[in-house]
Structures are given as structure tokens and as C-alpha cells.
Design a protein around this motif. Structure first.
Motif, short mmCIF file in Angstrom:
data_model
loop_
_atom_site.label_atom_id
_atom_site.label_comp_id
_atom_site.label_asym_id
_atom_site.label_seq_id
_atom_site.Cartn_x
_atom_site.Cartn_y
_atom_site.Cartn_z
N LEU A 29 0.83 -1.20 0.00
CA LEU A 29 0.00 0.00 0.00
C LEU A 29 0.86 1.25 0.00
N ALA A 30 1.92 1.26 0.81
CA ALA A 30 2.82 2.41 0.85
C ALA A 30 3.50 2.60 -0.50
N ASN A 31 3.92 1.51 -1.13
CA ASN A 31 4.55 1.60 -2.46
C ASN A 31 3.57 2.14 -3.49
N PHE A 32 2.33 1.69 -3.43
CA PHE A 32 1.32 2.18 -4.36
C PHE A 32 1.07 3.67 -4.15
N GLN A 33 0.97 4.08 -2.90
CA GLN A 33 0.75 5.50 -2.61
C GLN A 33 1.92 6.35 -3.10
N GLU A 34 3.14 5.85 -2.92
CA GLU A 34 4.32 6.57 -3.41
C GLU A 34 4.30 6.65 -4.93
N LEU A 35 3.95 5.54 -5.60
CA LEU A 35 3.85 5.53 -7.05
C LEU A 35 2.83 6.56 -7.53
N LEU A 36 1.68 6.57 -6.91
CA LEU A 36 0.62 7.51 -7.29
C LEU A 36 1.07 8.95 -7.10
N THR A 37 1.76 9.23 -6.02
CA THR A 37 2.27 10.58 -5.76
C THR A 37 3.29 10.99 -6.82
N LYS A 38 4.20 10.09 -7.15
CA LYS A 38 5.21 10.40 -8.17
C LYS A 38 4.58 10.62 -9.53
N ILE A 39 3.63 9.76 -9.89
CA ILE A 39 2.94 9.91 -11.18
C ILE A 39 2.26 11.27 -11.23
N THR A 40 1.55 11.61 -10.17
CA THR A 40 0.83 12.88 -10.12
C THR A 40 1.79 14.05 -10.30
N GLU A 41 2.88 14.05 -9.55
CA GLU A 41 3.84 15.14 -9.63
C GLU A 41 4.47 15.25 -11.01
N LYS A 42 5.01 14.14 -11.50
CA LYS A 42 5.74 14.17 -12.76
C LYS A 42 4.83 14.45 -13.96
N CYS A 43 3.68 13.79 -14.00
CA CYS A 43 2.80 13.98 -15.15
C CYS A 43 2.14 15.36 -15.12
N PHE A 44 1.87 15.87 -13.94
CA PHE A 44 1.30 17.23 -13.85
C PHE A 44 2.32 18.23 -14.38
N LYS A 45 3.56 18.12 -13.93
CA LYS A 45 4.60 19.05 -14.38
C LYS A 45 4.80 18.97 -15.89
N GLN A 46 4.74 17.76 -16.42
CA GLN A 46 5.01 17.55 -17.84
C GLN A 46 3.83 17.98 -18.71
N CYS A 47 2.60 17.77 -18.25
CA CYS A 47 1.45 17.88 -19.13
C CYS A 47 0.58 19.12 -18.92
N ILE A 48 0.59 19.69 -17.75
CA ILE A 48 -0.34 20.78 -17.45
C ILE A 48 0.42 22.10 -17.47
N SER A 49 0.21 22.86 -18.52
CA SER A 49 0.93 24.13 -18.64
C SER A 49 0.17 25.27 -17.98
N LYS A 50 -1.15 25.25 -18.06
CA LYS A 50 -1.98 26.30 -17.46
C LYS A 50 -3.07 25.65 -16.62
N PRO A 51 -2.80 25.43 -15.32
CA PRO A 51 -3.82 24.80 -14.48
C PRO A 51 -5.12 25.61 -14.48
N GLY A 52 -6.22 24.91 -14.53
CA GLY A 52 -7.53 25.54 -14.53
C GLY A 52 -8.55 24.60 -13.91
N THR A 53 -9.80 24.85 -14.20
CA THR A 53 -10.86 24.03 -13.60
C THR A 53 -11.05 22.70 -14.31
N SER A 54 -10.51 22.57 -15.52
CA SER A 54 -10.62 21.30 -16.25
C SER A 54 -9.42 21.14 -17.17
N LEU A 55 -9.24 19.91 -17.66
CA LEU A 55 -8.15 19.62 -18.59
C LEU A 55 -8.67 19.68 -20.01
#
Length: 90
Positions: A29-55
Motif C-alpha cells: 500500500l505504501a509503495n502504491f501511494q508513493e507511485l501515485l504521488t510520483k505519477i501525479t507530480e511528474k505527469c502534472f509538471k510535464q502535461c499541465i501548462s496552465k492549471p484551470g478548472t478542467s483539462l
């Protein structure tokens, strides 16, 4: 550490097995939570240039592809690690 060791020595074999299974589940469970956190951080930085209310459509595709690549890489590393541990045990 002595108190932990003496506490564990009082457990039966099945209780120890049950405790080990619970620890393994907690680690997974801890590994899964860490994976999810890393995915969120890395993919957000890579893919979201202008955060808003929707993608927008391109951001959705980018996040989906990023997550797929990250999970594929994680699975490949996990399989290789598991295989190596199995080899070392034998």
C-alpha cells in the motif's frame, strides 16, 4: 529492540505468518501511494501548462500517456527486482 524480539517470540507460527502478510500488505500500500504521488507530480509538471478548472483534450491525452509509460516502467522494474530476488534465494 529486545522487547520487540521477545514479543515476536511469543507468537505461534500462524500468528507470525499472519503478521508478515499484514506487513507485506502495508508495504504494498505504501509503495502504491508513493507511485501515485510520483505519477501525479511528474505527469502534472510535464502535461499541465496552465492549471484551470478542467483539462483540455491534449492535456488529458498527455496525462494518460504519461501515466501509462510510468506504470509500464514501474512494472518492468518490479518484475526485474522480483526475478533477481528469486534468483538470489535459489
Amino acid at each position: 529492540m529486545d522487547s520487540l524480539g521477545s514479543s515476536l517470540s511469543g507468537l505461534t507460527g500462524s500468528q507470525k505468518d499472519e503478521l508478515m502478510e499484514k506487513v507485506k500488505q502495508e508495504i504494498a500500500l505504501a509503495n502504491f501511494q508513493e507511485l501515485l504521488t510520483k505519477i501525479t507530480e511528474k505527469c502534472f509538471k510535464q502535461c499541465i501548462s496552465k492549471p484551470g478548472t478542467s483539462l483540455d483534450n491534449s492535456e488529458q491525452k498527455c496525462v494518460a500517456m504519461c501515466m501509462d509509460r510510468y506504470i509500464d516502467a514501474y512494472n518492468a522494474v518490479s518484475k526485474a527486482y522480483s526475478s533477481r530476488i528469486q534468483q538470489e534465494r535459489h
